[in-house]
Design a protein around this motif. Structure first.
Motif, mmCIF file in Angstrom:
data_model
loop_
_atom_site.group_PDB
_atom_site.id
_atom_site.type_symbol
_atom_site.label_atom_id
_atom_site.label_comp_id
_atom_site.label_asym_id
_atom_site.label_seq_id
_atom_site.Cartn_x
_atom_site.Cartn_y
_atom_site.Cartn_z
ATOM 1 N N LEU A 37 54.179 131.081 38.350
ATOM 2 C CA LEU A 37 53.158 131.533 39.271
ATOM 3 C C LEU A 37 52.918 133.028 39.070
ATOM 4 N N ASP A 38 51.662 133.401 38.868
ATOM 5 C CA ASP A 38 51.281 134.792 38.661
ATOM 6 C C ASP A 38 51.020 135.428 40.027
ATOM 7 N N VAL A 39 52.004 136.179 40.520
ATOM 8 C CA VAL A 39 51.889 136.779 41.848
ATOM 9 C C VAL A 39 52.245 138.259 41.804
ATOM 10 N N PHE A 40 51.921 138.946 42.855
ATOM 11 C CA PHE A 40 52.123 140.383 42.960
ATOM 12 C C PHE A 40 53.596 140.786 42.950
ATOM 13 N N GLU A 41 54.467 139.966 43.515
ATOM 14 C CA GLU A 41 55.873 140.334 43.684
ATOM 15 C C GLU A 41 56.651 140.392 42.373
ATOM 16 N N HIS A 42 56.148 139.813 41.296
ATOM 17 C CA HIS A 42 56.827 139.758 39.994
ATOM 18 C C HIS A 42 58.111 138.940 40.021
ATOM 19 N N ILE A 43 58.271 138.143 41.057
ATOM 20 C CA ILE A 43 59.372 137.190 41.134
ATOM 21 C C ILE A 43 58.753 135.908 41.663
ATOM 22 N N SER A 44 58.801 134.852 40.863
ATOM 23 C CA SER A 44 58.148 133.617 41.288
ATOM 24 C C SER A 44 58.791 132.402 40.642
ATOM 25 N N PRO A 45 58.495 131.213 41.174
ATOM 26 C CA PRO A 45 59.097 129.994 40.647
ATOM 27 C C PRO A 45 58.552 129.617 39.275
ATOM 28 N N ILE A 46 59.331 128.799 38.588
ATOM 29 C CA ILE A 46 58.938 128.277 37.280
ATOM 30 C C ILE A 46 58.888 126.762 37.382
ATOM 31 N N ASP A 47 57.838 126.177 36.825
ATOM 32 C CA ASP A 47 57.679 124.734 36.750
ATOM 33 C C ASP A 47 57.654 124.324 35.288
ATOM 34 N N PHE A 48 57.823 123.029 35.040
ATOM 35 C CA PHE A 48 57.733 122.521 33.679
ATOM 36 C C PHE A 48 57.035 121.173 33.697
ATOM 37 N N GLU A 49 56.553 120.760 32.526
ATOM 38 C CA GLU A 49 56.098 119.390 32.342
ATOM 39 C C GLU A 49 56.473 118.950 30.938
ATOM 40 N N LEU A 50 56.761 117.662 30.797
ATOM 41 C CA LEU A 50 57.172 117.088 29.521
ATOM 42 C C LEU A 50 56.005 116.310 28.937
ATOM 43 N N LEU A 51 55.702 116.586 27.658
ATOM 44 C CA LEU A 51 54.583 115.938 26.984
ATOM 45 C C LEU A 51 55.036 115.267 25.700
ATOM 46 N N ASN A 52 54.335 114.193 25.327
ATOM 47 C CA ASN A 52 54.617 113.546 24.048
ATOM 48 C C ASN A 52 53.687 114.094 22.975
ATOM 49 N N GLU A 53 53.705 113.467 21.781
ATOM 50 C CA GLU A 53 52.916 113.978 20.653
ATOM 51 C C GLU A 53 51.412 113.914 20.899
ATOM 52 N N ASN A 54 50.949 113.075 21.830
ATOM 53 C CA ASN A 54 49.522 112.971 22.149
ATOM 54 C C ASN A 54 49.131 113.861 23.326
ATOM 55 N N ASP A 55 50.027 114.737 23.731
ATOM 56 C CA ASP A 55 49.850 115.595 24.906
ATOM 57 C C ASP A 55 49.719 114.801 26.202
ATOM 58 N N SER A 56 50.219 113.568 26.187
ATOM 59 C CA SER A 56 50.276 112.788 27.424
ATOM 60 C C SER A 56 51.483 113.261 28.223
ATOM 61 N N VAL A 57 51.301 113.405 29.512
ATOM 62 C CA VAL A 57 52.356 113.924 30.376
ATOM 63 C C VAL A 57 53.338 112.799 30.726
ATOM 64 N N LEU A 58 54.597 112.982 30.355
ATOM 65 C CA LEU A 58 55.654 112.022 30.685
ATOM 66 C C LEU A 58 56.322 112.374 32.007
ATOM 67 N N ILE A 59 56.495 113.668 32.250
ATOM 68 C CA ILE A 59 56.991 114.156 33.539
ATOM 69 C C ILE A 59 55.978 115.184 34.013
ATOM 70 N N HIS A 60 55.339 114.862 35.143
ATOM 71 C CA HIS A 60 54.317 115.760 35.676
ATOM 72 C C HIS A 60 54.949 117.051 36.169
ATOM 73 N N ARG A 61 54.129 118.051 36.331
ATOM 74 C CA ARG A 61 54.608 119.379 36.700
ATOM 75 C C ARG A 61 55.647 119.285 37.793
ATOM 76 N N GLU A 62 56.795 119.870 37.534
ATOM 77 C CA GLU A 62 57.936 119.764 38.443
ATOM 78 C C GLU A 62 58.627 121.121 38.556
#
Length: 138
Positions: A46-71
């Motif tokens: 997350l791009d925020v003013f405080e410069h400290i923010s959470p990180i999310d991830f998502e897992l994709l296969n070779e076709n850029d299909s999402v296997l695990i949605h943003r978490e």
């Protein structure tokens, strides 16, 4: 400076500072999943003013299909320049991310029939493969 001019300057300064930050999750990088030929993990912060923010991830296969949605992955983390300290792995259908290695922050079984396995059960299975792993969510 007159009070009215002072208020206008403060409002303009506030708007200018606020416009520098999108308050949106932006991709900070991606990494190939070790142990897999075709899986990639994208990391977002997350791009925020405080410069400290959470990180999310998502897992994709070779076709850029999402296997695990943003978490959610980490909480209050300083703004990241790269994803070098993240280590995504796949072992026996168990996908996990360490940050930094050996702390396991995310863990999932990619086999749909086993996807509801508890975190501690998955971690025990992984520890048979790599004894250094520790639970980073505790």
């Amino acid at each position: 400076m007159k009070k009215g001019n002072y208020i206008v300057v403060v409002i303009l300064l506030t708007c200018g500072l606020a416009s520098c930050f999108s308050n949106k999750y932006e991709e900070i990088g991606q990494k190939r999943v070790e142990g897999s030929e075709n899986l990639q993990v994208k990391f977002f912060q997350l791009d925020v003013f405080e410069h400290i923010s959470p990180i999310d991830f998502e897992l994709l296969n070779e076709n850029d299909s999402v296997l695990i949605h943003r978490e959610y992955l980490t909480g209050e983390t300083p703004m990241m320049e790269s994803v070098d300290k993240f280590s995504p792995f796949l072992y026996d259908s168990i996908f996990y991310i360490c940050y930094p290695y050996p702390k396991v922050l995310a863990i999932h079984h990619l086999d749909i029939s086993k996807s509801q396995m508890p975190r501690d059960t998955l971690l025990r299975k992984l520890r048979k493969h790599d004894r250094k792993l520790i639970d980073g969510k505790k």
